[in-house]
Design a protein around this motif. Sequence first.
Motif, PDB file in Angstrom:
ATOM      1  N   LEU A 126       0.842  -1.196   0.000  1.00 18.59           N
ATOM      2  CA  LEU A 126       0.000   0.000   0.000  1.00 18.59           C
ATOM      3  C   LEU A 126       0.880   1.251   0.000  1.00 18.59           C
ATOM      4  O   LEU A 126       1.958   1.251   0.587  1.00 18.59           O
ATOM      5  N   PRO A 127       0.430   2.326  -0.631  1.00 17.26           N
ATOM      6  CA  PRO A 127       1.220   3.560  -0.622  1.00 17.26           C
ATOM      7  C   PRO A 127       1.268   4.173   0.768  1.00 17.26           C
ATOM      8  O   PRO A 127       0.290   4.111   1.523  1.00 17.26           O
ATOM      9  N   VAL A 128       2.408   4.748   1.112  1.00 17.33           N
ATOM     10  CA  VAL A 128       2.545   5.409   2.417  1.00 17.33           C
ATOM     11  C   VAL A 128       1.528   6.533   2.555  1.00 17.33           C
ATOM     12  O   VAL A 128       1.075   6.849   3.656  1.00 17.33           O
ATOM     13  N   SER A 129       1.132   7.124   1.422  1.00 19.22           N
ATOM     14  CA  SER A 129       0.177   8.242   1.441  1.00 19.22           C
ATOM     15  C   SER A 129      -1.172   7.838   2.030  1.00 19.22           C
ATOM     16  O   SER A 129      -1.995   8.704   2.344  1.00 19.22           O
ATOM     17  N   THR A 130      -1.394   6.524   2.192  1.00 19.67           N
ATOM     18  CA  THR A 130      -2.628   6.064   2.823  1.00 19.67           C
ATOM     19  C   THR A 130      -2.795   6.666   4.208  1.00 19.67           C
ATOM     20  O   THR A 130      -3.904   6.919   4.680  1.00 19.67           O
ATOM     21  N   LEU A 131      -1.664   6.918   4.860  1.00 20.87           N
ATOM     22  CA  LEU A 131      -1.702   7.488   6.215  1.00 20.87           C
ATOM     23  C   LEU A 131      -2.323   8.878   6.242  1.00 20.87           C
ATOM     24  O   LEU A 131      -2.911   9.285   7.247  1.00 20.87           O
ATOM     25  N   TRP A 132      -2.195   9.611   5.142  1.00 24.62           N
ATOM     26  CA  TRP A 132      -2.694  10.991   5.151  1.00 24.62           C
ATOM     27  C   TRP A 132      -4.212  11.053   5.166  1.00 24.62           C
ATOM     28  O   TRP A 132      -4.792  12.123   5.338  1.00 24.62           O
ATOM     29  N   GLY A 133      -4.848   9.918   4.976  1.00 24.59           N
ATOM     30  CA  GLY A 133      -6.302   9.881   5.084  1.00 24.59           C
ATOM     31  C   GLY A 133      -6.780   9.735   6.514  1.00 24.59           C
ATOM     32  O   GLY A 133      -7.986   9.669   6.760  1.00 24.59           O
ATOM     33  N   GLN A 134      -5.846   9.686   7.457  1.00 20.53           N
ATOM     34  CA  GLN A 134      -6.191   9.505   8.865  1.00 20.53           C
ATOM     35  C   GLN A 134      -6.077  10.824   9.626  1.00 20.53           C
ATOM     36  O   GLN A 134      -5.447  10.895  10.684  1.00 20.53           O
ATOM     37  N   GLU A 135      -6.691  11.863   9.100  1.00 16.80           N
ATOM     38  CA  GLU A 135      -6.572  13.178   9.718  1.00 16.80           C
ATOM     39  C   GLU A 135      -7.071  13.181  11.157  1.00 16.80           C
ATOM     40  O   GLU A 135      -6.471  13.808  12.034  1.00 16.80           O
ATOM     41  N   MET A 136      -8.173  12.469  11.412  1.00 15.39           N
ATOM     42  CA  MET A 136      -8.707  12.435  12.765  1.00 15.39           C
ATOM     43  C   MET A 136      -7.711  11.824  13.734  1.00 15.39           C
ATOM     44  O   MET A 136      -7.565  12.284  14.873  1.00 15.39           O
TER      45      MET A 136
END
Length: 202
Positions: free
Chosen positions: A53-63
């Motif tokens: 999975l792309p590391v950018s997946t983490l940026w969807g966890q703003e909360m």
Amino acid sequence: MAWEVFSIVGTIAFALSGAIVAMEEEYDLFGVYLLGVVTAFGGGAIRNILIGLPVSTLWGQEMMFQIAMISITIFYLVPRYFVKHWNKWGNFTDAIGLAAFAIQGGMYAVSLDLPISAVIVASVLTGAGGGIVRDLLARRKPLVLRAEIYAVWAAFAGLIIGLEIFTDDLFLYLLFAIITTLRVASYTKHWKLPVRKLNLNI
């Protein structure tokens, strides 16, 4: 429901664990926030890379980022008397983070229909990865390499989740309590894995 709970619990626990280490090392305020955030999200980033999975997946966890920042802020403002005992609070928050993220990582791998070996690896990396990054940045020997049993409990959680025998939330909460208890028992009772030493000077 269990996914959100373990995500929140793991994020708070590892954010506080990183903040405690930073304060022990006398980092400034920015260093406290940085180490706390890296600890909370480092394991997930490593897991994502290894399972494709792309590391950018983490940026969807703003909360989750907001939860981590708020937790660190509150902890930073707590009187020094309550946070100065690293051996008590640091190890305990790390144990909670290990259990929560090991289960969360395993659930994530299962949701992607990965084989059981990948589920175990995901549990270990998610549960122990953040702590490894934290300790390396703080120039400490990672807990996973110390004498007391550590990552084995994350692997155990991954194995149980990967078998998919029990999948209801109640069982996952029970598993969380068991993994946390086993990790706490490991460092309080000094449970160790076998060690083989080589004397290369012979």
